[in-house]
Design an enzyme around this catalytic site. Structure first.
Site, PDB file in Angstrom:
ATOM      1  N   CYS A  44      17.486 -10.492  48.426  1.00  0.00           N
ATOM      2  CA  CYS A  44      17.993 -10.269  47.074  1.00  0.00           C
ATOM      3  C   CYS A  44      16.969 -10.588  46.000  1.00  0.00           C
ATOM      4  O   CYS A  44      16.671  -9.754  45.147  1.00  0.00           O
ATOM      5  CB  CYS A  44      19.265 -11.080  46.851  1.00  0.00           C
ATOM      6  SG  CYS A  44      19.906 -10.973  45.170  1.00  0.00           S
ATOM      7  N   GLY A 175      22.441   8.065  49.117  1.00  0.00           N
ATOM      8  CA  GLY A 175      23.343   6.920  49.107  1.00  0.00           C
ATOM      9  C   GLY A 175      23.155   6.069  47.873  1.00  0.00           C
ATOM     10  O   GLY A 175      22.447   6.439  46.933  1.00  0.00           O
ATOM     11  N   ILE A 177      21.523   3.228  47.317  1.00  0.00           N
ATOM     12  CA  ILE A 177      20.164   2.793  47.009  1.00  0.00           C
ATOM     13  C   ILE A 177      19.383   3.931  46.370  1.00  0.00           C
ATOM     14  O   ILE A 177      18.705   3.764  45.353  1.00  0.00           O
ATOM     15  CB  ILE A 177      19.442   2.295  48.282  1.00  0.00           C
ATOM     16  CG1 ILE A 177      20.123   1.034  48.819  1.00  0.00           C
ATOM     17  CG2 ILE A 177      17.972   2.015  47.995  1.00  0.00           C
ATOM     18  CD1 ILE A 177      19.564   0.556  50.151  1.00  0.00           C
ATOM     19  N   GLU A 180      20.489   4.487  42.714  1.00  0.00           N
ATOM     20  CA  GLU A 180      19.983   3.487  41.764  1.00  0.00           C
ATOM     21  C   GLU A 180      18.550   3.798  41.364  1.00  0.00           C
ATOM     22  O   GLU A 180      18.200   3.738  40.178  1.00  0.00           O
ATOM     23  CB  GLU A 180      20.076   2.084  42.375  1.00  0.00           C
ATOM     24  CG  GLU A 180      21.489   1.527  42.416  1.00  0.00           C
ATOM     25  CD  GLU A 180      21.542   0.043  42.690  1.00  0.00           C
ATOM     26  OE1 GLU A 180      22.630  -0.545  42.563  1.00  0.00           O
ATOM     27  OE2 GLU A 180      20.492  -0.555  43.030  1.00  0.00           O
ATOM     28  N   GLY A 259      18.975   4.083  54.038  1.00  0.00           N
ATOM     29  CA  GLY A 259      19.798   2.952  54.458  1.00  0.00           C
ATOM     30  C   GLY A 259      18.998   1.798  55.021  1.00  0.00           C
ATOM     31  O   GLY A 259      17.760   1.831  55.104  1.00  0.00           O
ATOM     32  N   HIS A 433      38.212  -8.510  21.458  1.00  0.00           N
ATOM     33  CA  HIS A 433      37.889  -7.181  20.927  1.00  0.00           C
ATOM     34  C   HIS A 433      36.652  -7.281  20.027  1.00  0.00           C
ATOM     35  O   HIS A 433      36.509  -8.246  19.286  1.00  0.00           O
ATOM     36  CB  HIS A 433      39.076  -6.649  20.123  1.00  0.00           C
ATOM     37  CG  HIS A 433      38.770  -5.393  19.364  1.00  0.00           C
ATOM     38  ND1 HIS A 433      38.790  -4.156  19.960  1.00  0.00           N
ATOM     39  CD2 HIS A 433      38.428  -5.193  18.061  1.00  0.00           C
ATOM     40  CE1 HIS A 433      38.482  -3.237  19.055  1.00  0.00           C
ATOM     41  NE2 HIS A 433      38.255  -3.842  17.889  1.00  0.00           N
TER      42      HIS A 433
END
Length: 446
Positions: A44, A175, A177, A180, A259, A433
């Site tokens: 990550c 997919g 990834i 993005e 993937g 808001h």
């Protein structure tokens, strides 16, 4: 370094580093084995979520000028990204080391279920432990095509170190990834083409959501080619076939994004009694225990949900079984949510219409255009569609949010689902808001 420990963690990912530190603080003798110093902290922070989201965030700020100006902005962004990941890498190492964990640089392989051989720069070391936790993550799937290792061909990890902005980027794989990176590089100023083998764009998602996402990408001049069989990649060219017709696509960079798979190569699981799936994932039960009584596995290596927050929750489940009351499992952690950081982001939790139909569940669709949200108008981010599935009694089955800040909003819906909060409760909830979240007032009106 000692010869034996109470617990040895293999892999410095989210679950591994969390458990190593907690067990050490509890008085256990703990070692953490990591084969790559560039991966302290896991996928990550080093080559996944954090660096890619830093690039995505800065891509949205790309200047409107000539390509050269955009390319300079991109180069500066990559340099800042590298500083960020280096700082996080060191911080993760220091944090775990400060708890008394022995961090061992080397590659681990099981000798049996109580011993591993660690290959280090100084030679092999045998380590014994009462318990092991496998947290070796996942690796990029490299498609079996000619030239996959050619110059100018990248993975999602290596392309984030590319310092020159490609004028033309070809992405193999449609997919999450791939999407993005397509959205990000289009925002930076590249001409992006997605080439995927499937005939249907985003087949896992409902058609209206997939259509909305495709329209936004195409508005950024992203070209999407479906039903393509890629045959060869080389510097500057991608070769593929559609319906038997050969085609060539020129590009300055090619990204392979088909993937990721569990990282169990060379781990020697066969020596420890740890069973693997056909795709190489570690087989675990609902407590994340493997087929060996003293070995657990967590995160991407299990071959299931590849998200760092799932790895973190995996650490809670393993800790609870070893040190707690053994109540947490993979079966009771509630609805599962995720976000795809395209621009605007897409987030989802629970069932889609496709899922509900397949399960034979009766449902009602609630929907709202992002253009109807006051905060979206304030942000000048009005693209998108919000959608929820509910039962007749207001029970929330799932939600799909394709709008600005959906990655924050989806967590509120997951919490509602986990605790049985009904649609009417959200429709009447008092939100501040102007916010994107207040759109849920309108979305959940039945």
């Amino acid at each position: 370094m000692k010869a034996n420990y109470d617990i040895v963690v293999i892999g410095f990912g989210k679950a591994g580093k969390t458990l190593a530190a907690k067990f050490s603080k509890s008085g256990k003798s703990v070692a953490l084995v990591e084969k790559d110093k560039n991966m302290y902290g896991g996928t990550c922070i080093n080559v996944g979520c954090i660096p890619s989201k830093r690039l995505i965030t800065d891509a949205a700020k790309s200047p409107k000028g000539e390509f050269e100006e955009k390319a300079q902005h991109y180069k500066e962004t990559v340099a800042e990204k590298k500083k960020l990941t280096a700082a996080l890498n060191k911080a993760n190492y220091d944090k775990v080391a400060s708890t008394g964990v022995d961090i061992i640089d080397g590659t681990a392989s099981f000798k049996d279920n109580h011993h591993i051989i660690v290959s280090t720069k100084d030679g092999n070391v045998e380590i014994e432990a009462e318990k092991f936790i496998i947290n070796t993550g996942s690796v990029t799937v490299i498609p079996k095509i000619e030239g996959a290792d050619s110059k100018g061909v990248y993975t999602s990890e290596s392309i984030m170190n590319l310092e020159e902005l490609p004028k033309r980027l070809t992405i193999v794989g449609g997919g999450y990834i791939g999407l993005e990176f397509a959205s990000m590089y289009a925002d930076f100023g590249s001409k992006v083409t997605i080439v995927q083998d499937g005939d249907i764009f985003l087949p896992r998602e409902d058609e209206d959501i997939a259509k909305a996402i495709r329209e936004v990408l195409e508005a950024k001049a992203v070209e999407i080619v479906t039903g393509a069989k890629v045959t060869k990649a080389e510097e500057g060219k991608l070769y593929y076939e559609i319906a038997g017709e050969s085609k060539t696509l020129d590009s300055d960079a090619i990204l392979l994004a088909v993937g990721r798979r569990p990282n169990t190569d060379g781990l020697g699981c066969e020596n420890s009694g740890v069973k693997l799936t056909d795709r190489g994932g570690v087989v675990t039960d609902e407590h994340l225990k493997t087929s060996a009584d003293n070995i657990w596995a967590a995160g991407d290596v299990c071959g299931k949900l590849q998200f760092t927050y799932i790895s973190l929750d995996d650490s809670r489940i393993i800790w609870d079984e070893i040190m707690g009351d053994d109540k947490r499992t993979t079966e009771n952690r509630g609805a599962f949510s995720y976000s795809v950081f395209i621009n605007p982001p897409f987030s989802r939790v629970g069932m889609s219409e496709k899922d509900a139909k397949a399960a034979g569940v009766e449902y009602k669709v609630l929907s709202l255009s992002a253009n109807a949200i006051p905060k979206a108008k304030v942000l000048r981010k009005t693209d998108g569609l919000l959608k929820a599935l509910v039962k007749a009694d207001g029970t929330i089955l799932g939600a799909e949010l394709f709008c600005e800040e959906s990655y924050e909003m989806i967590n509120f819906i997951k919490l509602a689902m986990d605790h049985g909060i009904k649609a009417r409760d959200i429709a009447n909830f008092i939100f501040t808001h102007p916010t994107m979240s207040e759109s849920l007032n309108d979305l959940f009106v039945m």
